[in-house]
Write a protein that holds these residues in place. Structure first.
Motif, PDB file in Angstrom:
ATOM      1  N   GLY A 190       0.816  -1.215   0.000  1.00  0.00           N
ATOM      2  CA  GLY A 190       0.000   0.000   0.000  1.00  0.00           C
ATOM      3  C   GLY A 190       0.847   1.261   0.000  1.00  0.00           C
ATOM      4  O   GLY A 190       0.542   2.227  -0.695  1.00  0.00           O
ATOM      5  N   ILE A 248      -8.263   6.845   1.229  1.00  0.00           N
ATOM      6  CA  ILE A 248      -8.730   5.720   0.411  1.00  0.00           C
ATOM      7  C   ILE A 248      -7.789   4.536   0.563  1.00  0.00           C
ATOM      8  O   ILE A 248      -8.230   3.384   0.683  1.00  0.00           O
ATOM      9  CB  ILE A 248      -8.873   6.152  -1.066  1.00  0.00           C
ATOM     10  CG1 ILE A 248     -10.033   7.131  -1.199  1.00  0.00           C
ATOM     11  CG2 ILE A 248      -9.072   4.954  -1.974  1.00  0.00           C
ATOM     12  CD1 ILE A 248     -10.120   7.801  -2.557  1.00  0.00           C
ATOM     13  N   GLU A 249      -6.488   4.790   0.579  1.00  0.00           N
ATOM     14  CA  GLU A 249      -5.508   3.715   0.735  1.00  0.00           C
ATOM     15  C   GLU A 249      -5.637   3.036   2.097  1.00  0.00           C
ATOM     16  O   GLU A 249      -5.607   1.810   2.200  1.00  0.00           O
ATOM     17  CB  GLU A 249      -4.098   4.272   0.551  1.00  0.00           C
ATOM     18  CG  GLU A 249      -3.010   3.239   0.541  1.00  0.00           C
ATOM     19  CD  GLU A 249      -2.991   2.403  -0.722  1.00  0.00           C
ATOM     20  OE1 GLU A 249      -2.743   1.186  -0.605  1.00  0.00           O
ATOM     21  OE2 GLU A 249      -3.219   2.937  -1.812  1.00  0.00           O
ATOM     22  N   GLY A 263      -8.862   1.076   2.247  1.00  0.00           N
ATOM     23  CA  GLY A 263      -8.666  -0.124   1.428  1.00  0.00           C
ATOM     24  C   GLY A 263      -7.861  -1.178   2.159  1.00  0.00           C
ATOM     25  O   GLY A 263      -8.184  -2.373   2.112  1.00  0.00           O
ATOM     26  N   ALA A 301      -9.258  -4.749   3.216  1.00  0.00           N
ATOM     27  CA  ALA A 301      -8.556  -5.929   2.690  1.00  0.00           C
ATOM     28  C   ALA A 301      -8.142  -6.872   3.812  1.00  0.00           C
ATOM     29  O   ALA A 301      -8.201  -8.092   3.658  1.00  0.00           O
ATOM     30  CB  ALA A 301      -7.331  -5.491   1.891  1.00  0.00           C
ATOM     31  N   TRP A 326     -12.393  -7.790  -1.442  1.00  0.00           N
ATOM     32  CA  TRP A 326     -11.777  -6.534  -0.997  1.00  0.00           C
ATOM     33  C   TRP A 326     -10.261  -6.658  -0.987  1.00  0.00           C
ATOM     34  O   TRP A 326      -9.552  -5.724  -1.358  1.00  0.00           O
ATOM     35  CB  TRP A 326     -12.281  -6.133   0.384  1.00  0.00           C
ATOM     36  CG  TRP A 326     -13.638  -5.536   0.353  1.00  0.00           C
ATOM     37  CD1 TRP A 326     -14.789  -6.114   0.787  1.00  0.00           C
ATOM     38  CD2 TRP A 326     -14.002  -4.255  -0.161  1.00  0.00           C
ATOM     39  NE1 TRP A 326     -15.850  -5.272   0.576  1.00  0.00           N
ATOM     40  CE2 TRP A 326     -15.393  -4.118   0.001  1.00  0.00           C
ATOM     41  CE3 TRP A 326     -13.292  -3.214  -0.736  1.00  0.00           C
ATOM     42  CZ2 TRP A 326     -16.083  -2.983  -0.392  1.00  0.00           C
ATOM     43  CZ3 TRP A 326     -13.981  -2.082  -1.127  1.00  0.00           C
ATOM     44  CH2 TRP A 326     -15.349  -1.971  -0.957  1.00  0.00           C
ATOM     45  N   TYR A 332      -7.688  -4.480  -3.361  1.00  0.00           N
ATOM     46  CA  TYR A 332      -6.582  -3.719  -2.778  1.00  0.00           C
ATOM     47  C   TYR A 332      -5.244  -4.165  -3.375  1.00  0.00           C
ATOM     48  O   TYR A 332      -4.443  -3.339  -3.817  1.00  0.00           O
ATOM     49  CB  TYR A 332      -6.580  -3.925  -1.258  1.00  0.00           C
ATOM     50  CG  TYR A 332      -5.461  -3.207  -0.551  1.00  0.00           C
ATOM     51  CD1 TYR A 332      -5.537  -1.842  -0.308  1.00  0.00           C
ATOM     52  CD2 TYR A 332      -4.325  -3.886  -0.115  1.00  0.00           C
ATOM     53  CE1 TYR A 332      -4.516  -1.178   0.342  1.00  0.00           C
ATOM     54  CE2 TYR A 332      -3.305  -3.226   0.529  1.00  0.00           C
ATOM     55  CZ  TYR A 332      -3.406  -1.877   0.757  1.00  0.00           C
ATOM     56  OH  TYR A 332      -2.391  -1.226   1.394  1.00  0.00           O
ATOM     57  N   ASN A 377      -3.120  -1.856  -6.253  1.00  0.00           N
ATOM     58  CA  ASN A 377      -1.758  -1.373  -5.974  1.00  0.00           C
ATOM     59  C   ASN A 377      -0.741  -1.981  -6.933  1.00  0.00           C
ATOM     60  O   ASN A 377       0.171  -1.292  -7.400  1.00  0.00           O
ATOM     61  CB  ASN A 377      -1.373  -1.677  -4.527  1.00  0.00           C
ATOM     62  CG  ASN A 377      -1.961  -0.684  -3.570  1.00  0.00           C
ATOM     63  OD1 ASN A 377      -1.829   0.515  -3.758  1.00  0.00           O
ATOM     64  ND2 ASN A 377      -2.630  -1.167  -2.535  1.00  0.00           N
ATOM     65  N   VAL A 388      -8.201  -2.900 -10.062  1.00  0.00           N
ATOM     66  CA  VAL A 388      -9.439  -2.959  -9.271  1.00  0.00           C
ATOM     67  C   VAL A 388     -10.490  -3.789 -10.000  1.00  0.00           C
ATOM     68  O   VAL A 388     -11.179  -4.614  -9.385  1.00  0.00           O
ATOM     69  CB  VAL A 388      -9.953  -1.531  -8.968  1.00  0.00           C
ATOM     70  CG1 VAL A 388     -11.371  -1.556  -8.436  1.00  0.00           C
ATOM     71  CG2 VAL A 388      -9.026  -0.848  -7.977  1.00  0.00           C
ATOM     72  N   THR A 415     -12.149  -7.279  -8.540  1.00  0.00           N
ATOM     73  CA  THR A 415     -13.565  -7.503  -8.245  1.00  0.00           C
ATOM     74  C   THR A 415     -14.077  -8.806  -8.843  1.00  0.00           C
ATOM     75  O   THR A 415     -15.082  -9.333  -8.391  1.00  0.00           O
ATOM     76  CB  THR A 415     -14.453  -6.350  -8.758  1.00  0.00           C
ATOM     77  OG1 THR A 415     -14.286  -6.225 -10.163  1.00  0.00           O
ATOM     78  CG2 THR A 415     -14.123  -5.054  -8.057  1.00  0.00           C
TER      79      THR A 415
END
Length: 130
Positions: free
Chosen positions: A22, A51-52, A55, A59, A66, A70, A74, A119, A123
């Motif tokens: 991250g 947001i990081e 996330g 995660a 999730w 994440y 990254n 991302v 998902t």
């Protein structure tokens, strides 16, 4: 070592690796953000940090999709950053002078593309995250 001790060690290792990824992803996105938006990037950077962090928490606690979002988000940012670094290094080695009026927005757009692709792939992952 007891099974409980190895579980704690494994969890600590996972937290450390997610945190390191991250942090690298955050800085991989910060350079093009500041490079293109200059001082406006200062206003947006705290939002990117939040947001990081959110996330990372999602995660580590929710796991599943999730975690994949994440991780792959990254990894997408870092992959695109390294690819662009390679392109620039090859270009500079053949005496190409990058024009920052063109390359700064392109750098931000392509690292953002890496984030979106990571991302989107995350998902769709079905198996448990590492």
């Amino acid at each position: 070592m007891s099974p409980h001790g190895s579980m704690i060690l494994g969890r600590a290792l996972r937290i450390g690796l997610y945190g390191a990824l991250g942090w690298l992803g955050l800085y991989g996105f910060a350079f093009p953000l500041f490079g293109y938006l200059s001082y406006i990037g200062v206003l947006l950077f705290p939002l990117v940090v939040v947001i990081e962090v959110v996330g990372a928490v999602l995660a580590l606690t929710k796991r599943g999709r999730w975690a994949w979002v994440y991780l792959l988000g990254n990894i997408g940012v870092l992959t695109m950053t390294l690819v662009l670094l390679g392109v620039v290094l090859v270009g500079v080695s053949v005496h190409w002078q990058p024009d920052t009026q063109v390359t700064a927005p392109l750098y931000l757009a392509l690292t953002s593309l890496g984030l979106v692709v990571g991302v989107a792939v995350g998902t769709r992952m079905q198996r448990p995250a590492p």
